[in-house]
Design a protein around this motif. Structure first.
Motif, mmCIF file in Angstrom:
data_model
loop_
_atom_site.group_PDB
_atom_site.id
_atom_site.type_symbol
_atom_site.label_atom_id
_atom_site.label_comp_id
_atom_site.label_asym_id
_atom_site.label_seq_id
_atom_site.Cartn_x
_atom_site.Cartn_y
_atom_site.Cartn_z
ATOM 1 N N SER A 858 0.829 -1.210 0.000
ATOM 2 C CA SER A 858 0.000 0.000 0.000
ATOM 3 C C SER A 858 0.861 1.256 0.000
ATOM 4 C CB SER A 858 -0.930 0.003 1.211
ATOM 5 O OG SER A 858 -1.850 -1.062 1.134
ATOM 6 N N GLU A 859 1.948 1.223 0.765
ATOM 7 C CA GLU A 859 2.840 2.382 0.799
ATOM 8 C C GLU A 859 3.473 2.624 -0.564
ATOM 9 O OE1 GLU A 859 4.000 1.925 5.553
ATOM 10 O OE2 GLU A 859 5.390 1.242 3.991
ATOM 11 N N LYS A 860 3.813 1.556 -1.275
ATOM 12 C CA LYS A 860 4.377 1.725 -2.617
ATOM 13 C C LYS A 860 3.363 2.351 -3.569
ATOM 14 C CE LYS A 860 7.765 -2.026 -2.328
ATOM 15 N NZ LYS A 860 8.156 -3.381 -2.796
ATOM 16 N N LYS A 861 2.109 1.936 -3.447
ATOM 17 C CA LYS A 861 1.075 2.536 -4.300
ATOM 18 C C LYS A 861 0.948 4.028 -4.025
ATOM 19 C CE LYS A 861 -1.774 -1.679 -4.510
ATOM 20 N NZ LYS A 861 -3.064 -2.295 -4.056
ATOM 21 N N LEU A 865 1.833 7.240 -6.602
ATOM 22 C CA LEU A 865 0.823 8.247 -6.944
ATOM 23 C C LEU A 865 1.276 9.654 -6.564
ATOM 24 C CD1 LEU A 865 -2.439 6.334 -5.949
ATOM 25 C CD2 LEU A 865 -1.726 6.978 -8.258
ATOM 26 N N ILE A 866 1.850 9.797 -5.374
ATOM 27 C CA ILE A 866 2.323 11.108 -4.947
ATOM 28 C C ILE A 866 3.473 11.566 -5.836
ATOM 29 C CG2 ILE A 866 3.366 12.411 -3.055
ATOM 30 C CD1 ILE A 866 0.399 11.684 -2.645
ATOM 31 N N SER A 874 -6.570 13.151 -4.232
ATOM 32 C CA SER A 874 -6.693 12.420 -5.496
ATOM 33 C C SER A 874 -6.100 11.022 -5.376
ATOM 34 C CB SER A 874 -6.039 13.199 -6.639
ATOM 35 O OG SER A 874 -4.658 13.407 -6.394
ATOM 36 N N ALA A 875 -5.027 10.878 -4.576
ATOM 37 C CA ALA A 875 -4.480 9.535 -4.347
ATOM 38 C C ALA A 875 -5.481 8.676 -3.600
ATOM 39 C CB ALA A 875 -3.170 9.626 -3.569
ATOM 40 N N ALA A 876 -6.154 9.269 -2.609
ATOM 41 C CA ALA A 876 -7.172 8.524 -1.856
ATOM 42 C C ALA A 876 -8.303 8.091 -2.764
ATOM 43 C CB ALA A 876 -7.709 9.386 -0.718
ATOM 44 N N GLN A 904 11.657 15.196 -3.435
ATOM 45 C CA GLN A 904 12.641 14.159 -3.148
ATOM 46 C C GLN A 904 12.051 12.771 -3.353
ATOM 47 O OE1 GLN A 904 13.652 15.238 0.880
ATOM 48 N NE2 GLN A 904 15.472 16.376 0.248
ATOM 49 N N LEU A 905 10.786 12.603 -2.963
ATOM 50 C CA LEU A 905 10.129 11.313 -3.153
ATOM 51 C C LEU A 905 10.040 10.974 -4.638
ATOM 52 C CD1 LEU A 905 8.511 8.874 -2.129
ATOM 53 C CD2 LEU A 905 6.464 10.300 -2.189
#
Length: 918
Positions: A858-861, A865-866, A874-876, A904-905
């Motif tokens: 889930s964190e990778k998804k 998206l971010i 919008s990610a939610a 950075q992400l």
């Protein structure tokens, strides 16, 4: 000489070069890194906070920031969202339009929802340019703005948003609260402003006078104590007839009194009326308080503006500095101030202002026995209660103080005070007030109303027995109005739901529901349905509980989370999922933390351990935000079990410690039983089976109704503990309990399957274990199915049926691993080897602590998206989860990847090879 109304932007910065450089560096950091920051400028009144803030804003604008700058007001410090509104609605390009802000205000009955919507708006603006939001005079920020500002900086720490607060020194003030809330996850800078040096004051004087500073003026400036505003005001008073070279004023009042005395008497009186109304005030309001038509005061207004005391922004008049207002205000005799404040309240309401606008004047001017003031406070409390329940409670407490003890109105106001205090989480205070009112020997009708009002208070305090006793006593003496009687009957049923005689509780609930329906009282109806739902759940009657909670959410959508969870108990995850999506579309009307609780139950049931853990972590955070700890113990219990399933023993122990700590805050039977069960699970994991059995016995003995609620899906774990502790009697008792639960829920595959599994374990019956696996194929819960397959596989292995054992154990291993329960999967490897299944091929790689590989699915998804430019909202929407859950995932992502901004992400995600991104 510079006029007192002219800009002092440049000269006002004399001696502040180091502070300005510090703030300039923070501006550059936010712009460069794309992450947030927070600055607090602190100092005494007149020390230059506003000037420094204004110069910093100017530099931020020059650096490309979109700016929202506002100022809190002393006499509006209780008006909900007034301070933050000033920040987001002002400027060349307001962060929010008036219409958008009005739309938020219409839905502000949910503080968490409101903060999230504000965050979305600011986050959206920050996608195109860095944002600066500044608030001057933060010490007067209203409660709702303070609440929002304590959440928003941390919520938006991954976006280029710079928060700037300016306020007076106050270790326990709003500004310090906001900084403390953001300090853990956000770069923060505190800029204390000390008195200016003598050299800087002399430079400031030269700037102001346009000439060299002689000895006489230097001597005068010594009285300013390094305060630039006082120095300028002293210099401005040099031309006053009252000024004298021999006079060194010690306070601002003395410093400006000469200027005030040079004004026309009508101008001074007009300024005094304005000072009573506040730093910002309407011309018509001041004229009305003066008792003169506005046309008669135009010359007074002109002189006040000409003197540099007031500014006119076209809509309102503003004292050029709050110290000027205070200097005018303190020269009004105290008794006159009190009377003027009271008159101001009445005139503001008569002019169409909201009650809350008049409340500051009521608080300063009302005397005991002023029932008109009491009525205003009650109306204001009713208006703000959904948004700021603590403020509503304060207003009602003050209203109660104003009512004469001999007046019947005291009991009516007292009832409203009890309700407001309870909703604000101040239940012990509410109970104390209620008991004091009851001690005044009111009529039987009033007694029943007060006891009904105290019902929620006692329930929140977990005093179910006391609630039952009071309800029964009030009903027994009679004299209650039909509505109060119906509510008392419903409260009695609710209290009985915590007892052992649930048949009697159900009968009481049905009687209460009929009474509520007959008289059409909504509150009694809600209480009766809520009690019947609780009774059904405590009796393990899931279908009945669903019926009650569905009816309840039809009356009040705030109870939709209870209906969703009831659907899940019936294995109806499809309907539960649809209702969760429906709730997401109408989030403004929902209890946000409870909706996340329902989401967590949904994800846990479907074996989505990563999502469930994030959901329950978010529940705790949201409950901390509003200081209403409802599910914190249970959330920690579940998170500890999730950590054990994953193999994270350290996190599991941390959650156990946290659950015990939160149990001390809310030590009700349900929470106690939940923690005892978790202690049993940990004891088993540590190999102490005797302790595990003792804890399970405590649950069975002390938490009777928790037999159905807590052990609904975990009874198999309890039976294994009993067997490992050589307590077959306990194992058989638990199996019988599971069988009874199945009989009460014959249409629920999980219930019938677990019953067969439980009996199979207790009796060591292979056929029953095979039957449980067949029944659970219809269950939507993969972790329940995996446990049944594991039990069957181990029984088959013990019976020497290795091929069948290998197949069952392989199924269990795969389901555990797919859900992220890697420790549970790992425990099957010896059995898989024993069955000849070759568990070496099934080794699950342990997730690292840091780096891309440390992220959950889930964190990778969320990270992807971010990185693609999505906002939290919008990610939610893309992931069909709550923005709050996205924020929880994102916080974990930033921690594991050691990044501080979305930029950075994005760079890190781009550097991850395509093969490793999933």
């Amino acid at each position: 000489m510079m006029g007192s109304g002219e800009s002092l932007t440049r000269s006002g910065l004399r001696g502040r070069e180091a502070e300005l450089e510090q703030l300039q560096a923070l501006i550059a950091s936010v712009a460069r890194t794309g992450s947030g920051g927070l600055a607090l400028i602190q100092g005494e009144p007149g020390i230059g906070k506003t000037t420094l803030l204004a110069e910093t804003v100017t530099r931020a604008r020059a650096a490309g920031f979109s700016v929202g700058l506002g100022k809190a007001d002393e006499l509006h410090h209780i008006v909900p969202l007034s301070s933050l509104a000033a920040c987001v609605l002002h400027g060349d390009q307001p962060l929010l339009s008036d219409d958008a802000f009005a739309d938020l205000a219409r839905n502000q009955d949910q503080r968490i929802w409101l903060v999230e919507r504000l965050a979305e708006a600011i986050e959206g603006r920050a996608c195109s340019a860095p944002v600066l939001i500044g608030l001057d005079d933060a010490q007067w920020a209203d409660p709702l703005s303070r609440f929002a500002l304590k959440q928003l900086p941390a919520r938006l720490r991954t976006s280029p948003v710079l928060w700037m607060l300016a306020g007076r020194l106050d270790p326990a003030g709003p500004a310090e609260e906001i900084v403390a809330a953001a300090a853990d996850g956000l770069p923060t800078v505190t800029v204390p402003l000390a008195p200016l040096s003598g050299a800087a004051i002399r430079q400031l004087a030269a700037d102001t006078l346009g000439a060299a500073v002689d000895e006489r003026i230097r001597h005068l400036l010594d009285g300013a104590g390094g305060n630039p505003f006082l120095a300028v005001e002293m210099l401005a008073g040099l031309d006053s007839p009252e000024a004298s070279g021999d006079l060194v004023p010690s306070t601002l009042v003395l410093g400006v009194r000469g200027r005030l005395k040079s004004l026309q008497p009508s101008t001074l009186r007009f300024l005094q009326m304005g000072a009573v109304l506040g730093r910002r005030f309407g011309f018509h309001d001041a004229a009305a308080l003066y008792g003169q038509p506005p046309a008669m005061l135009i010359s007074a207004l002109e002189e006040a503006v000409r003197s540099g005391l007031l500014d006119d922004d076209g809509d309102q008049l503003v004292f050029r500095h709050d110290l000027l207002r205070q200097a005018v205000y303190v020269d009004v005799p105290p008794s006159a101030r009190k009377a003027l404040h009271r008159e101001a309240a009445g005139r503001l309401v008569a002019a169409g202002h909201q009650p809350i606008d008049a409340v500051p004047h009521i608080l300063r001017g009302a005397l005991p026995g002023d029932e008109e003031a009491v009525a205003l406070l009650r109306r204001a409390a009713e208006n703000v209660q959904p948004v700021t329940p603590g403020l509503a409670a304060d207003l009602m407490t003050r209203a109660l103080e104003l009512v004469s003890p001999a007046r019947p109105l005291r009991f009516e106001v007292g009832e409203q005070t009890i309700l407001c205090l309870t909703r604000a989480g101040r239940s012990r205070e509410a109970l104390s007030i209620g008991d004091r009112l009851l001690a005044c020997r009111p009529s039987l009708e009033v007694i029943s109303r007060l006891q009904a009002a105290l019902g929620a208070t006692l329930w929140n305090l977990d005093l179910a027995d006391e609630l039952r006793r009071r309800a029964e006593s009030a009903l027994a003496v009679g004299g209650a109005a039909p509505e109060a009687a119906a509510r008392l009957a419903a409260l009695r049923a609710l209290a009985l739901s915590r007892g052992q005689d649930l048949a009697a509780a159900r009968e009481a609930g049905e009687t209460a529901l009929r009474a509520a329906t007959a008289i059409g009282d909504r509150e009694a109806h809600v209480l009766a349905l809520s009690g019947l739902g609780e009774i059904a759940q405590n009796a393990g009657e899931n279908a009945v509980a669903l019926e009650r909670f569905a009816a309840l959410s039809t009356i009040d959508s705030a109870f939709l989370p209870e209906e969703i969870v009831a659907h899940l108990h019936m294995d109806d995850f499809a309907c539960g999922g649809r209702l969760l999506m429906q709730a997401a579309d109408n989030a403004g009307t929902m209890r946000q933390a409870m909706m996340l609780w329902a989401q967590g139950q949904h994800d846990l049931g479907l074996g989505r351990l990563d999502d469930a853990d994030a959901d329950f972590a978010t529940v705790e955070r949201l409950e901390d935000d509003v200081q209403v700890p409802v599910q914190q113990v249970n959330a920690r219990v579940i998170r500890s079990r999730i950590a054990l399933l994953r193999g994270d023993r350290e996190a599991a122990r941390e959650h156990l410690v946290a659950a015990r700590e939160r149990l001390l805050v809310k030590p009700n039977p349900g929470n106690t039983a939940a923690v005892r069960f978790l202690e049993a699970v940990h004891a088993e994991a540590d190999g102490d089976f005797g302790l595990a059995v003792d804890k399970i016995r405590q649950v069975q003995r002390e938490g009777v109704f928790m037999r159905w609620r807590l052990l609904r899906d975990w009874v198999d774990s309890a039976i294994r503990m009993a067997l490992r502790g050589a307590d077959r009697e306990l194992a058989e008792d638990l199996a019988a309990q599971a069988e009874t639960h199945a009989e009460r829920n014959p249409a629920t595959p999980t219930a019938t399957g677990i019953a067969a599994q439980a009996l199979g374990l207790a009796k060591n019956d292979l056929a029953l274990l095979e039957h449980s696996v067949a029944l659970l194929k219809a269950s939507p819960r993969p972790l329940v199915r995996a446990a049944a397959y594991a039990d069957l596989g181990q029984a088959l292995l013990a019976a020497g049926r290795n091929p069948q054992a290998a197949a069952a154990l392989t199924q269990a291993h795969a389901m555990f691993a797919e859900s992220g329960a890697h420790a549970a999967a790992a425990r099957l490897r010896p059995d898989l080897d024993g069955a000849g299944a070759g568990s070496g091929r099934m080794v699950t790689k342990q997730r690292p602590v840091q780096g891309w590989g440390a992220l959950t699915a889930s964190e990778k998804k969320v990270a992807r998206l971010i990185a693609e430019g999505h906002t939290n909202r919008s990610a939610a929407d893309m992931l069909v989860v709550s923005p709050h859950t996205v924020n929880t995932h994102l916080t974990s992502v930033f921690r594991k990847l050691a990044v501080n901004s979305r930029v950075q992400l994005a760079n890190m995600v781009m550097a991850v090879p395509d093969a490793d991104r999933s």
